[in-house]
Design an enzyme around this catalytic site. Structure first.
Site, PDB file in Angstrom:
ATOM      1  N   LYS A 155      -3.846  53.382  32.080  1.00 22.73           N
ATOM      2  CA  LYS A 155      -3.840  52.107  32.802  1.00 22.73           C
ATOM      3  C   LYS A 155      -2.552  51.359  32.454  1.00 22.73           C
ATOM      4  O   LYS A 155      -2.437  50.761  31.385  1.00 22.73           O
ATOM      5  CB  LYS A 155      -5.044  51.244  32.419  1.00 22.73           C
ATOM      6  CG  LYS A 155      -5.226  50.102  33.420  1.00 22.73           C
ATOM      7  CD  LYS A 155      -5.685  48.798  32.819  1.00 22.73           C
ATOM      8  CE  LYS A 155      -4.595  47.906  32.341  1.00 22.73           C
ATOM      9  NZ  LYS A 155      -3.710  47.316  33.361  1.00 22.73           N
ATOM     10  N   GLY A 208       0.594  46.623  23.446  1.00 28.00           N
ATOM     11  CA  GLY A 208       0.567  45.318  24.093  1.00 28.00           C
ATOM     12  C   GLY A 208       0.524  44.217  23.061  1.00 28.00           C
ATOM     13  O   GLY A 208       0.979  44.400  21.930  1.00 28.00           O
ATOM     14  N   SER A 209      -0.049  43.109  23.445  1.00 29.68           N
ATOM     15  CA  SER A 209      -0.030  41.936  22.576  1.00 29.68           C
ATOM     16  C   SER A 209      -1.049  42.061  21.445  1.00 29.68           C
ATOM     17  O   SER A 209      -2.070  42.748  21.566  1.00 29.68           O
ATOM     18  CB  SER A 209      -0.329  40.692  23.401  1.00 29.68           C
ATOM     19  OG  SER A 209      -1.620  40.796  23.958  1.00 29.68           O
ATOM     20  N   THR A 210      -0.762  41.373  20.373  1.00 35.34           N
ATOM     21  CA  THR A 210      -1.676  41.359  19.225  1.00 35.34           C
ATOM     22  C   THR A 210      -3.020  40.753  19.619  1.00 35.34           C
ATOM     23  O   THR A 210      -4.079  41.237  19.206  1.00 35.34           O
ATOM     24  CB  THR A 210      -1.023  40.583  18.060  1.00 35.34           C
ATOM     25  OG1 THR A 210       0.138  41.323  17.638  1.00 35.34           O
ATOM     26  CG2 THR A 210      -1.961  40.421  16.882  1.00 35.34           C
ATOM     27  N   GLU A 211      -2.976  39.741  20.473  1.00 33.09           N
ATOM     28  CA  GLU A 211      -4.201  39.078  20.907  1.00 33.09           C
ATOM     29  C   GLU A 211      -5.148  40.066  21.615  1.00 33.09           C
ATOM     30  O   GLU A 211      -6.338  40.157  21.284  1.00 33.09           O
ATOM     31  CB  GLU A 211      -3.789  37.951  21.861  1.00 33.09           C
ATOM     32  CG  GLU A 211      -4.891  37.066  22.335  1.00 33.09           C
ATOM     33  CD  GLU A 211      -4.443  36.284  23.587  1.00 33.09           C
ATOM     34  OE1 GLU A 211      -3.226  36.132  23.808  1.00 33.09           O
ATOM     35  OE2 GLU A 211      -5.328  35.858  24.336  1.00 33.09           O
ATOM     36  N   VAL A 212      -4.629  40.809  22.584  1.00 35.58           N
ATOM     37  CA  VAL A 212      -5.477  41.773  23.303  1.00 35.58           C
ATOM     38  C   VAL A 212      -5.864  42.924  22.369  1.00 35.58           C
ATOM     39  O   VAL A 212      -6.997  43.410  22.411  1.00 35.58           O
ATOM     40  CB  VAL A 212      -4.776  42.280  24.587  1.00 35.58           C
ATOM     41  CG1 VAL A 212      -5.570  43.401  25.238  1.00 35.58           C
ATOM     42  CG2 VAL A 212      -4.580  41.129  25.573  1.00 35.58           C
ATOM     43  N   GLY A 213      -4.943  43.323  21.504  1.00 34.25           N
ATOM     44  CA  GLY A 213      -5.241  44.398  20.546  1.00 34.25           C
ATOM     45  C   GLY A 213      -6.466  44.077  19.696  1.00 34.25           C
ATOM     46  O   GLY A 213      -7.315  44.943  19.455  1.00 34.25           O
ATOM     47  N   GLU A 230      -0.231  49.450  19.097  1.00 39.15           N
ATOM     48  CA  GLU A 230       1.182  49.069  18.903  1.00 39.15           C
ATOM     49  C   GLU A 230       1.302  47.659  19.455  1.00 39.15           C
ATOM     50  O   GLU A 230       1.205  47.454  20.672  1.00 39.15           O
ATOM     51  CB  GLU A 230       2.110  50.024  19.670  1.00 39.15           C
ATOM     52  CG  GLU A 230       2.098  51.466  19.166  1.00 39.15           C
ATOM     53  CD  GLU A 230       2.707  51.631  17.787  1.00 39.15           C
ATOM     54  OE1 GLU A 230       3.294  50.664  17.262  1.00 39.15           O
ATOM     55  OE2 GLU A 230       2.578  52.725  17.229  1.00 39.15           O
ATOM     56  N   CYS A 264       9.308  44.906  21.773  1.00 44.97           N
ATOM     57  CA  CYS A 264       8.468  44.649  20.598  1.00 44.97           C
ATOM     58  C   CYS A 264       9.283  44.747  19.314  1.00 44.97           C
ATOM     59  O   CYS A 264       8.961  44.120  18.319  1.00 44.97           O
ATOM     60  CB  CYS A 264       7.318  45.630  20.564  1.00 44.97           C
ATOM     61  SG  CYS A 264       7.867  47.331  20.617  1.00 44.97           S
ATOM     62  N   GLU A 355       6.197  35.272  18.320  1.00 40.56           N
ATOM     63  CA  GLU A 355       6.904  36.219  19.174  1.00 40.56           C
ATOM     64  C   GLU A 355       7.209  35.532  20.508  1.00 40.56           C
ATOM     65  O   GLU A 355       6.304  35.028  21.168  1.00 40.56           O
ATOM     66  CB  GLU A 355       6.038  37.459  19.416  1.00 40.56           C
ATOM     67  CG  GLU A 355       6.759  38.506  20.249  1.00 40.56           C
ATOM     68  CD  GLU A 355       5.910  39.737  20.518  1.00 40.56           C
ATOM     69  OE1 GLU A 355       4.755  39.589  20.948  1.00 40.56           O
ATOM     70  OE2 GLU A 355       6.417  40.854  20.297  1.00 40.56           O
TER      71      GLU A 355
HETATM   72  P1  NAP Z   1      -0.817  42.500  27.012  1.00 39.24           P
HETATM   73  O1  NAP Z   1      -1.013  41.274  27.781  1.00 39.24           O
HETATM   74  O2  NAP Z   1      -1.539  42.658  25.739  1.00 39.24           O
HETATM   75  O3  NAP Z   1      -1.179  43.704  27.994  1.00 39.24           O
HETATM   76  C1  NAP Z   1      -0.979  45.054  27.621  1.00 39.24           C
HETATM   77  C2  NAP Z   1      -1.877  45.933  28.453  1.00 39.24           C
HETATM   78  O4  NAP Z   1      -3.244  45.648  28.155  1.00 39.24           O
HETATM   79  C3  NAP Z   1      -1.734  45.705  29.959  1.00 39.24           C
HETATM   80  O5  NAP Z   1      -1.892  46.943  30.611  1.00 39.24           O
HETATM   81  C4  NAP Z   1      -2.900  44.803  30.257  1.00 39.24           C
HETATM   82  O6  NAP Z   1      -3.331  44.841  31.593  1.00 39.24           O
HETATM   83  C5  NAP Z   1      -3.942  45.353  29.318  1.00 39.24           C
HETATM   84  N1  NAP Z   1      -5.041  44.451  29.005  1.00 39.24           N
HETATM   85  C6  NAP Z   1      -5.019  43.095  28.982  1.00 39.24           C
HETATM   86  N2  NAP Z   1      -6.245  42.619  28.645  1.00 39.24           N
HETATM   87  C7  NAP Z   1      -7.042  43.690  28.450  1.00 39.24           C
HETATM   88  C8  NAP Z   1      -8.413  43.851  28.088  1.00 39.24           C
HETATM   89  N3  NAP Z   1      -9.201  42.818  27.863  1.00 39.24           N
HETATM   90  N4  NAP Z   1      -8.898  45.106  27.980  1.00 39.24           N
HETATM   91  C9  NAP Z   1      -8.111  46.171  28.198  1.00 39.24           C
HETATM   92  N5  NAP Z   1      -6.820  46.087  28.549  1.00 39.24           N
HETATM   93  C10 NAP Z   1      -6.290  44.852  28.673  1.00 39.24           C
HETATM   94  O7  NAP Z   1       0.709  42.735  26.677  1.00 39.24           O
HETATM   95  P2  NAP Z   1       1.927  42.585  27.696  1.00 39.24           P
HETATM   96  O8  NAP Z   1       2.056  41.137  28.029  1.00 39.24           O
HETATM   97  O9  NAP Z   1       1.802  43.564  28.793  1.00 39.24           O
HETATM   98  O10 NAP Z   1       3.136  43.116  26.787  1.00 39.24           O
HETATM   99  C11 NAP Z   1       3.785  42.313  25.859  1.00 39.24           C
HETATM  100  C12 NAP Z   1       3.266  42.556  24.466  1.00 39.24           C
HETATM  101  O11 NAP Z   1       3.271  43.931  24.140  1.00 39.24           O
HETATM  102  C13 NAP Z   1       4.107  41.909  23.398  1.00 39.24           C
HETATM  103  O12 NAP Z   1       3.301  41.276  22.440  1.00 39.24           O
HETATM  104  C14 NAP Z   1       4.843  43.069  22.755  1.00 39.24           C
HETATM  105  O13 NAP Z   1       5.270  42.848  21.447  1.00 39.24           O
HETATM  106  C15 NAP Z   1       3.854  44.150  22.857  1.00 39.24           C
HETATM  107  N6  NAP Z   1       4.509  45.453  22.790  1.00 39.24           N
HETATM  108  C16 NAP Z   1       4.372  46.213  21.663  1.00 39.24           C
HETATM  109  C17 NAP Z   1       5.008  47.428  21.562  1.00 39.24           C
HETATM  110  C18 NAP Z   1       4.863  48.298  20.342  1.00 39.24           C
HETATM  111  O14 NAP Z   1       5.126  49.477  20.439  1.00 39.24           O
HETATM  112  N7  NAP Z   1       4.456  47.767  19.194  1.00 39.24           N
HETATM  113  C19 NAP Z   1       5.779  47.891  22.627  1.00 39.24           C
HETATM  114  C20 NAP Z   1       5.913  47.104  23.748  1.00 39.24           C
HETATM  115  C21 NAP Z   1       5.263  45.888  23.819  1.00 39.24           C
HETATM  116  P3  NAP Z   1      -2.802  43.831  32.725  1.00 39.24           P
HETATM  117  O15 NAP Z   1      -1.564  43.196  32.216  1.00 39.24           O
HETATM  118  O16 NAP Z   1      -2.581  44.703  33.898  1.00 39.24           O
HETATM  119  O17 NAP Z   1      -3.908  42.845  32.960  1.00 39.24           O
END
Ligand code: NAP
Ligand code: MG
Length: 452
Positions: A155, A208-213, A230, A264, A355
């Site tokens: 996804k 993705g984000s720490t919050e969603v993680g 991650e 990130c 961040e």
């Molecule tokens: P995000 O808002 O956490 O979303 C990441 C993914 O999770 C998207 O596909 C999103 O779907 C999905 N998602 C959101 N809520 C969900 C839920 N309740 N259940 C399951 N999946 C859900 O992060 P982002 O805004 O896309 O990316 C930015 C963040 O990613 C930053 O914090 C960045 O540091 C982090 N990041 C980390 C790394 C690493 O390797 N450590 C690499 C890149 C980015 P939708 O957006 O389609 O709703």
């Protein structure tokens, strides 16, 4: 009101694609396909699975320009960077094609028989990726997942799905059997969450984000579902007085402005020893002037727009009213533009700790080695970081003391598919890349066989 997903080019705001959002039923259908494809894929002769992944890698390489254009139009990454990413996707798949036959178990000396271990595939794995490096993040998960003998449902972030959708088509073209690699494009809260909830998905790999993680971690608890994370970062780029200051300053802008700071691993806190602070700032500001913002389709552009109007607004929450020592320029007209910014705010300002995920960097002075380590580790995050010094012993002391997972010395480059990647603290759980990641896509089985 339209129920279509509408994708816009962030550099022009023009609509580039419309498609229906996937539903929970679509996810269930994809999981069913992945489940059906699983037995044949896991039992396939390793050499054949390896060959198919290598063909997938070659197919991606042959379509690198096309994938790069898709990525740039969808998320605004400069075309040169998108090309680099597309070729990296091919290299990642190539690496993991070679890993299929090398992830071996062991035999362990025991009394009364023999003891052997197996790395068993998990089955169906759910892969959830962010929008900042769409196809690259997809490959980091699909490569090891498939190499280990799993089938996958990916996804991607809903706003940047196009390159992932194309990757799935290229996988089929390369001969990967239908159902092995599936993509569903829908919102995280429903479609992404279904991968967490569905009992046939044995593991979720999330970037993705720490919050969603954190939410996913709670969701996976019910089934003790395997999970790797991650997450976010606020990485420190530490410059000691005895470093090659010219080199450190020349490299610092790229470490935070690359991909418009939507990285990130962005070194968004530059820590500089007080005795060279002014000299460093002068050079850093000078080097940052090359970070011109403009049309990402032009090969001369260093930095493109931010990904969406919503993300631009989120970055502006930090940058509006921020007192800067340097602010770059942005194009006028449509597009989600944000200039590069360098600031030296008071240490307790939120920009020093949160961040931002945009082209905004804070520079913080420090007194000595202990002070640098203290400031570096004063963060809920611990993903990446750098140390610049000519003193080899000091470099080793400092990297050992940094609470971060992926570091570099006299360089800001620390991510390679052949070396482990991941974060300490709230930056993540588990590692990606290298042979180690295969442990996160398999279960270790131990078998004792009596011989006496
Ligand atoms: P995000 O808002 O956490 O979303 C990441 C993914 O999770 C998207 O596909 C999103 O779907 C999905 N998602 C959101 N809520 C969900 C839920 N309740 N259940 C399951 N999946 C859900 O992060 P982002 O805004 O896309 O990316 C930015 C963040 O990613 C930053 O914090 C960045 O540091 C982090 N990041 C980390 C790394 C690493 O390797 N450590 C690499 C890149 C980015 P939708 O957006 O389609 O709703
Ligand atoms: Mg988000």
């Amino acid at each position: 009101m339209s129920t279509l997903l509408t994708l816009r080019n962030p550099a022009t705001e023009a609509v580039i694609h419309e498609m229906p959002h996937a539903t929970v039923d679509d996810v269930d259908a994809a999981i069913a396909k992945a489940t059906a494809a699983s037995p044949a894929w896991r039992k396939m002769a390793p050499v054949d699975r390896s060959r198919l992944l290598r063909r997938f890698a070659d197919t991606v390489a042959a379509h690198a320009d096309e994938l790069a254009e898709i990525e740039t139009r969808n998320m605004g990454m400069p075309i040169g960077n998108s090309r680099w990413c597309a070729n990296m996707v091919a290299d990642v798949l190539h690496y993991f094609s070679g890993a299929v036959e090398k992830h071996t178990g062991s035999s362990i000396p025991v009394a009364g028989g023999v003891d052997i271990t197996f790395h068993e595939p998990l089955g169906v794995v759910g892969l959830i990726t962010p929008w900042n490096f769409p196809m690259l993040m997809a490959s980091w998960k699909v490569g090891p997942a498939l190499a280990a003998g799993n089938t996958a449902v990916l996804k991607p972030a809903e706003i940047t799905p196009l390159s992932s959708m194309r990757l799935a088509e290229l996988a089929l073209e390369a001969g990967i059997p239908d159902g092995v690699f599936n993509v569903v494009v829908g919102p995280g809260s429903t479609v992404g969450w279904r991968l967490v909830e569905h009992p046939d998905v044995r593991k979720v790999a999330f970037t993705g984000s720490t919050e969603v993680g954190k939410r996913l971690m709670k969701g996976c608890a019910d089934q003790v579902k395997r999970l790797t994370l991650e997450l976010g970062g606020k990485s420190a780029n530490i410059v000691f007085a005895d470093a090659d200051i010219e080199k450190a300053a020349a490299a610092a802008p790229g470490a935070v402005f690359d991909n418009s700071g939507q990285d990130c691993c962005s070194r968004s806190r530059v820590l500089v020893q007080r005795s060279v602070f002014d000299r460093f700032m002068e050079l850093f500001i000078d080097a940052s002037k090359a970070w011109t913002v403009g049309d990402p389709m032009s090969p001369d552009t260093a930095m493109g727009p931010l990904v969406t109007a919503g993300h631009l607004a989120a970055v502006r929450q930090f940058s509006d009213g921020l007192e800067t020592v340097y602010t770059g320029e942005v194009p006028t007209g449509p597009g989600y533009w944000h200039p590069v910014m360098i600031a030296t705010p008071a240490y307790d300002a939120p920009v020093c700790h949160e961040e931002i995920f945009g082209p905004v960097v804070v520079v913080i002075p420090f007194d000595d080695e202990a002070d640098a380590i203290r400031i570096c580790n004063d963060s809920i995050y611990g993903l990446s970081g750098s140390v610049w010094t000519r003193d080899g012993s000091k470099a080793l002391r400092v990297v050992r003391a940094m609470d971060s997972g992926t570091l570099s010395v006299n360089s800001n480059s620390s991510v390679r598919y052949s070396t482990p990647f991941g974060g300490f603290k709230q930056s993540g759980l588990g590692r990606e890349h290298s042979m180690q990641v295969l442990d996160h896509y398999t279960e270790l089985k131990n078998v004792f066989i009596a011989t006496d």
